[in-house]
Motif scaffolding. Structure first.
Motif, PDB file in Angstrom:
ATOM      1  N   ILE A  42      17.055   9.321 -32.866  1.00  0.00           N
ATOM      2  CA  ILE A  42      18.088   9.015 -31.864  1.00  0.00           C
ATOM      3  C   ILE A  42      17.709   9.605 -30.507  1.00  0.00           C
ATOM      4  N   GLU A  43      17.792   8.764 -29.476  1.00  0.00           N
ATOM      5  CA  GLU A  43      17.620   9.210 -28.098  1.00  0.00           C
ATOM      6  C   GLU A  43      18.857   8.763 -27.333  1.00  0.00           C
ATOM      7  N   ARG A  44      19.613   9.705 -26.829  1.00  0.00           N
ATOM      8  CA  ARG A  44      20.814   9.404 -26.050  1.00  0.00           C
ATOM      9  C   ARG A  44      20.387   9.254 -24.588  1.00  0.00           C
ATOM     10  N   ALA A  45      20.196   8.008 -24.171  1.00  0.00           N
ATOM     11  CA  ALA A  45      19.708   7.764 -22.811  1.00  0.00           C
ATOM     12  C   ALA A  45      20.313   6.465 -22.312  1.00  0.00           C
ATOM     13  N   TRP A  46      20.434   6.262 -21.144  1.00  0.00           N
ATOM     14  CA  TRP A  46      20.431   7.088 -19.959  1.00  0.00           C
ATOM     15  C   TRP A  46      21.871   7.167 -19.469  1.00  0.00           C
ATOM     16  N   GLN A  47      22.376   8.349 -19.290  1.00  0.00           N
ATOM     17  CA  GLN A  47      23.738   8.565 -18.824  1.00  0.00           C
ATOM     18  C   GLN A  47      23.728   9.687 -17.801  1.00  0.00           C
ATOM     19  N   GLY A  48      24.557   9.559 -16.774  1.00  0.00           N
ATOM     20  CA  GLY A  48      24.571  10.613 -15.777  1.00  0.00           C
ATOM     21  C   GLY A  48      25.789  10.572 -14.892  1.00  0.00           C
ATOM     22  N   HIS A  49      25.723  11.415 -13.856  1.00  0.00           N
ATOM     23  CA  HIS A  49      26.885  11.637 -13.014  1.00  0.00           C
ATOM     24  C   HIS A  49      26.481  11.819 -11.556  1.00  0.00           C
ATOM     25  N   ARG A  50      27.195  11.127 -10.713  1.00  0.00           N
ATOM     26  CA  ARG A  50      26.983  11.227  -9.273  1.00  0.00           C
ATOM     27  C   ARG A  50      27.578  12.525  -8.734  1.00  0.00           C
ATOM     28  N   ILE A  51      28.698  12.968  -9.315  1.00  0.00           N
ATOM     29  CA  ILE A  51      29.446  14.124  -8.820  1.00  0.00           C
ATOM     30  C   ILE A  51      29.372  15.323  -9.773  1.00  0.00           C
ATOM     31  N   GLU A  52      29.575  15.073 -11.049  1.00  0.00           N
ATOM     32  CA  GLU A  52      29.626  16.169 -12.021  1.00  0.00           C
ATOM     33  C   GLU A  52      28.271  16.847 -12.199  1.00  0.00           C
ATOM     34  N   GLN A  53      28.343  18.108 -12.537  1.00  0.00           N
ATOM     35  CA  GLN A  53      27.164  18.875 -12.965  1.00  0.00           C
ATOM     36  C   GLN A  53      27.276  19.089 -14.469  1.00  0.00           C
ATOM     37  N   ARG A  54      26.148  19.341 -15.090  1.00  0.00           N
ATOM     38  CA  ARG A  54      26.115  19.657 -16.518  1.00  0.00           C
ATOM     39  C   ARG A  54      25.203  20.860 -16.723  1.00  0.00           C
ATOM     40  N   TRP A  55      25.472  21.589 -17.794  1.00  0.00           N
ATOM     41  CA  TRP A  55      24.620  22.675 -18.242  1.00  0.00           C
ATOM     42  C   TRP A  55      24.396  22.446 -19.724  1.00  0.00           C
ATOM     43  N   LYS A 106      17.083  14.137 -26.674  1.00  0.00           N
ATOM     44  CA  LYS A 106      16.459  13.854 -27.971  1.00  0.00           C
ATOM     45  C   LYS A 106      16.217  15.160 -28.701  1.00  0.00           C
ATOM     46  N   ALA A 107      16.801  15.293 -29.886  1.00  0.00           N
ATOM     47  CA  ALA A 107      16.538  16.461 -30.719  1.00  0.00           C
ATOM     48  C   ALA A 107      15.093  16.398 -31.209  1.00  0.00           C
ATOM     49  N   THR A 108      14.439  17.555 -31.265  1.00  0.00           N
ATOM     50  CA  THR A 108      13.056  17.603 -31.761  1.00  0.00           C
ATOM     51  C   THR A 108      12.954  18.407 -33.056  1.00  0.00           C
ATOM     52  N   THR A 109      14.084  18.900 -33.550  1.00  0.00           N
ATOM     53  CA  THR A 109      14.143  19.562 -34.856  1.00  0.00           C
ATOM     54  C   THR A 109      15.376  19.046 -35.593  1.00  0.00           C
ATOM     55  N   ASP A 110      15.293  19.020 -36.915  1.00  0.00           N
ATOM     56  CA  ASP A 110      16.424  18.573 -37.726  1.00  0.00           C
ATOM     57  C   ASP A 110      17.641  19.464 -37.516  1.00  0.00           C
ATOM     58  N   ASP A 111      18.821  18.862 -37.597  1.00  0.00           N
ATOM     59  CA  ASP A 111      20.105  19.574 -37.513  1.00  0.00           C
ATOM     60  C   ASP A 111      20.297  20.340 -36.209  1.00  0.00           C
ATOM     61  N   ALA A 112      19.659  19.887 -35.139  1.00  0.00           N
ATOM     62  CA  ALA A 112      19.775  20.567 -33.845  1.00  0.00           C
ATOM     63  C   ALA A 112      21.163  20.330 -33.248  1.00  0.00           C
ATOM     64  N   ARG A 113      21.617  21.318 -32.468  1.00  0.00           N
ATOM     65  CA  ARG A 113      22.923  21.235 -31.801  1.00  0.00           C
ATOM     66  C   ARG A 113      22.765  21.633 -30.345  1.00  0.00           C
ATOM     67  N   LEU A 114      23.335  20.819 -29.465  1.00  0.00           N
ATOM     68  CA  LEU A 114      23.247  21.041 -28.036  1.00  0.00           C
ATOM     69  C   LEU A 114      24.644  21.297 -27.484  1.00  0.00           C
ATOM     70  N   LEU A 115      24.829  22.465 -26.874  1.00  0.00           N
ATOM     71  CA  LEU A 115      26.076  22.786 -26.193  1.00  0.00           C
ATOM     72  C   LEU A 115      26.004  22.182 -24.800  1.00  0.00           C
ATOM     73  N   VAL A 116      27.023  21.400 -24.430  1.00  0.00           N
ATOM     74  CA  VAL A 116      27.090  20.770 -23.114  1.00  0.00           C
ATOM     75  C   VAL A 116      28.310  21.330 -22.395  1.00  0.00           C
ATOM     76  N   MET A 117      28.098  21.750 -21.155  1.00  0.00           N
ATOM     77  CA  MET A 117      29.181  22.281 -20.331  1.00  0.00           C
ATOM     78  C   MET A 117      29.266  21.434 -19.071  1.00  0.00           C
TER      79      MET A 117
END
Length: 137
Positions: A42-55, A106-117
């Motif tokens: 799975i590759e989650r692409a392409w999504q973004g923001h003109r105003i918002e920031q992400r961490w 894109k996760a590069t290891t199994d069961d990976a978790r990404l915190l998004v702020m």
């Protein structure tokens, strides 16, 4: 402003491991969520923001994050420069994505978790842009 890694670190002793990031200022954060891809294809692409920031911070495993700065949101250049960042769960590093960028996750290891702020609440502004996976070269 350019995307950048805010480096963290860890401390280990007989009690376990403490991961920390003393250089990250979380005062702008209004919302958090976690992404877990179904599998490594799975590759989650392409999504973004003109105003918002992400961490982004990998809280389990590792991820390849691709970023593209967008100047023309209605008709972006398909041959735009792609920046790549690899982040993992070892030192609580945080990838700051300023406004004006789209991302691929894109996760590069199994069961990976990404915190998004994010610095805006869900629905607070209308600022989500999506492009097909194969739009950019």
């Amino acid at each position: 402003m350019n995307p950048s890694i805010i480096n963290g670190n860890h401390f280990q002793d007989h009690r376990g491991i403490l991961r920390y990031n003393n250089d990250f200022d979380a005062s702008s954060i209004k919302r958090i969520y976690i992404i877990e891809n179904k599998d490594l294809s799975i590759e989650r692409a392409w999504q973004g923001h003109r105003i918002e920031q992400r961490w982004f911070s990998a809280i389990k495993g590792s991820f390849l994050i691709k970023l593209i700065q967008i100047d023309n949101w209605e008709n972006p250049n398909p041959e735009s420069t792609v920046l790549e960042f690899e982040i993992n769960d070892q030192n609580l590093e945080i990838l700051h994505i300023p406004s004006g960028y789209i991302s691929s996750i894109k996760a590069t290891t199994d069961d990976a978790r990404l915190l998004v702020m994010a610095d805006y609440l869900l629905g607070e502004i209308k600022d989500e842009y999506r492009f097909p996976l194969d739009y950019f070269k």
